[in-house]
Scaffold this motif. Structure first.
Motif, short mmCIF file in Angstrom:
data_model
loop_
_atom_site.label_atom_id
_atom_site.label_comp_id
_atom_site.label_asym_id
_atom_site.label_seq_id
_atom_site.Cartn_x
_atom_site.Cartn_y
_atom_site.Cartn_z
N SER A 13 0.83 -1.21 0.00
CA SER A 13 0.00 0.00 0.00
C SER A 13 0.86 1.26 0.00
CB SER A 13 -0.93 -0.01 1.21
OG SER A 13 -1.92 -1.00 1.07
N ARG A 14 1.96 1.20 0.71
CA ARG A 14 2.88 2.34 0.74
C ARG A 14 3.46 2.58 -0.66
NH1 ARG A 14 5.19 0.70 4.90
NH2 ARG A 14 7.07 -0.25 4.05
N THR A 17 0.85 4.11 -3.03
CA THR A 17 0.67 5.54 -2.76
C THR A 17 1.78 6.35 -3.41
OG1 THR A 17 -0.32 4.97 -0.61
CG2 THR A 17 0.30 7.27 -0.97
N LYS A 18 3.00 5.90 -3.26
CA LYS A 18 4.14 6.65 -3.79
C LYS A 18 4.18 6.61 -5.32
CE LYS A 18 6.95 6.16 0.37
NZ LYS A 18 8.18 5.63 0.99
N SER A 25 1.78 11.46 -1.20
CA SER A 25 2.88 10.83 -0.45
C SER A 25 3.66 11.86 0.34
CB SER A 25 3.82 10.10 -1.41
OG SER A 25 3.15 9.08 -2.11
N ILE A 28 1.76 13.00 3.43
CA ILE A 28 1.75 12.04 4.53
C ILE A 28 2.94 12.24 5.46
CG2 ILE A 28 1.97 9.56 5.07
CD1 ILE A 28 0.18 8.97 2.71
N ARG A 36 1.11 7.32 9.73
CA ARG A 36 1.40 7.35 8.29
C ARG A 36 0.96 6.06 7.60
NH1 ARG A 36 7.59 9.66 8.70
NH2 ARG A 36 7.05 11.71 9.58
N GLN A 37 1.34 4.93 8.17
CA GLN A 37 1.02 3.66 7.51
C GLN A 37 -0.48 3.43 7.39
OE1 GLN A 37 3.03 1.50 5.76
NE2 GLN A 37 0.99 0.80 5.16
N TYR A 40 -1.54 5.31 4.38
CA TYR A 40 -1.10 4.60 3.18
C TYR A 40 -2.06 3.44 2.86
CZ TYR A 40 3.65 6.68 3.15
OH TYR A 40 4.73 7.53 3.08
N SER A 41 -2.48 2.73 3.88
CA SER A 41 -3.34 1.56 3.68
C SER A 41 -4.72 1.97 3.18
CB SER A 41 -3.46 0.76 4.98
OG SER A 41 -2.19 0.26 5.37
N TYR A 43 -5.28 4.74 1.41
CA TYR A 43 -5.08 5.19 0.03
C TYR A 43 -4.92 4.01 -0.92
CZ TYR A 43 -3.33 7.58 -4.09
OH TYR A 43 -3.18 8.04 -5.37
#
Length: 210
Positions: A13-14, A17-18, A25, A28, A36-37, A40-41, A43
């Motif tokens: 997921s990270r 996002t990136k 990104s 975040i 943050r994580q 990301y999850s 997103y």
């Protein structure tokens, strides 16, 4: 050990996002490291659903989205999914008690993208609620960490911010949506005549809700 798979799921997921959103990104990184994580999850989940309706033109999108929806709610109930993105998302949903209604509303908006909708003001508001405002509320449940009073206090602001982001996206992608996907979200507007006047009218509608 499941922990290894959970870490891999979070990393997926990270990475999504990136790869898909440099600006998101970057944003975040302004958040506290511990949340943050989870963002990301969220997103990763949202992005994957959006890809189904926007990109997989050579496949049965209705079937894919239906399966994604079913797998999502099964993952939440069972606490695991072999789909790394859904596995990371279910962990956040269960940890922060994200309401299933928010997830259902989001997926409902994705289903609207599979139909040739003529957007009335009511359908326009419905789409923005599901596609953006509820995503803001999912993130808010992470930010407030179970503090219901704080959540209620910030709820309207989170929804308005989500709405603003979505309308910026509409304006940014207006040509691609219309010419590539045969979509236009703005109600009672002809794309060929979409001027600064219509944009100002839309912004005034938002200010009345604040």
């Amino acid at each position: 050990m499941k922990e290894v798979f959970d870490n891999l799921s979070a990393a997926c997921s990270r990475m999504i996002t990136k790869r898909y959103s440099t600006s998101f990104s970057l944003g975040i990184y302004f958040l506290n490291e511990k949340i943050r994580q989870p963002v990301y999850s969220i997103y990763g989940f949202v992005r994957l659903a959006d890809e189904i309706v926007d990109s997989f033109h050579d496949y049965d999108k209705i079937l894919l989205l239906s399966k994604f929806k079913r797998d999502c709610f099964e993952a939440i109930e069972e606490g695991i999914s072999l789909n790394p993105v859904l596995n990371a998302f279910q962990e956040v949903v269960n940890k922060y008690q994200i309401e299933k209604e928010l997830i259902a509303l989001f997926l409902q908006s994705m289903e609207m993208d599979l139909r040739q909708e003529t957007y009335t003001p009511e359908k326009y508001d419905q789409y923005i609620l599901g596609s953006a405002q509820v995503v803001g509320l999912m993130c808010l449940q992470v930010f407030t960490e179970g503090d219901k009073n704080q959540y209620e206090k910030l709820k309207n602001s989170a929804m308005n911010l989500g709405s603003a982001f979505q309308k910026v996206n509409f304006l940014r992608d207006v040509n691609a949506d219309y010419y590539n996907l045969n979509r236009t979200y703005f109600p009672n507007v002809k794309l060929s005549e979409f001027s600064n006047t219509e944009k100002k009218i839309d912004r005034r509608r938002d200010r009345k809700r604040v």
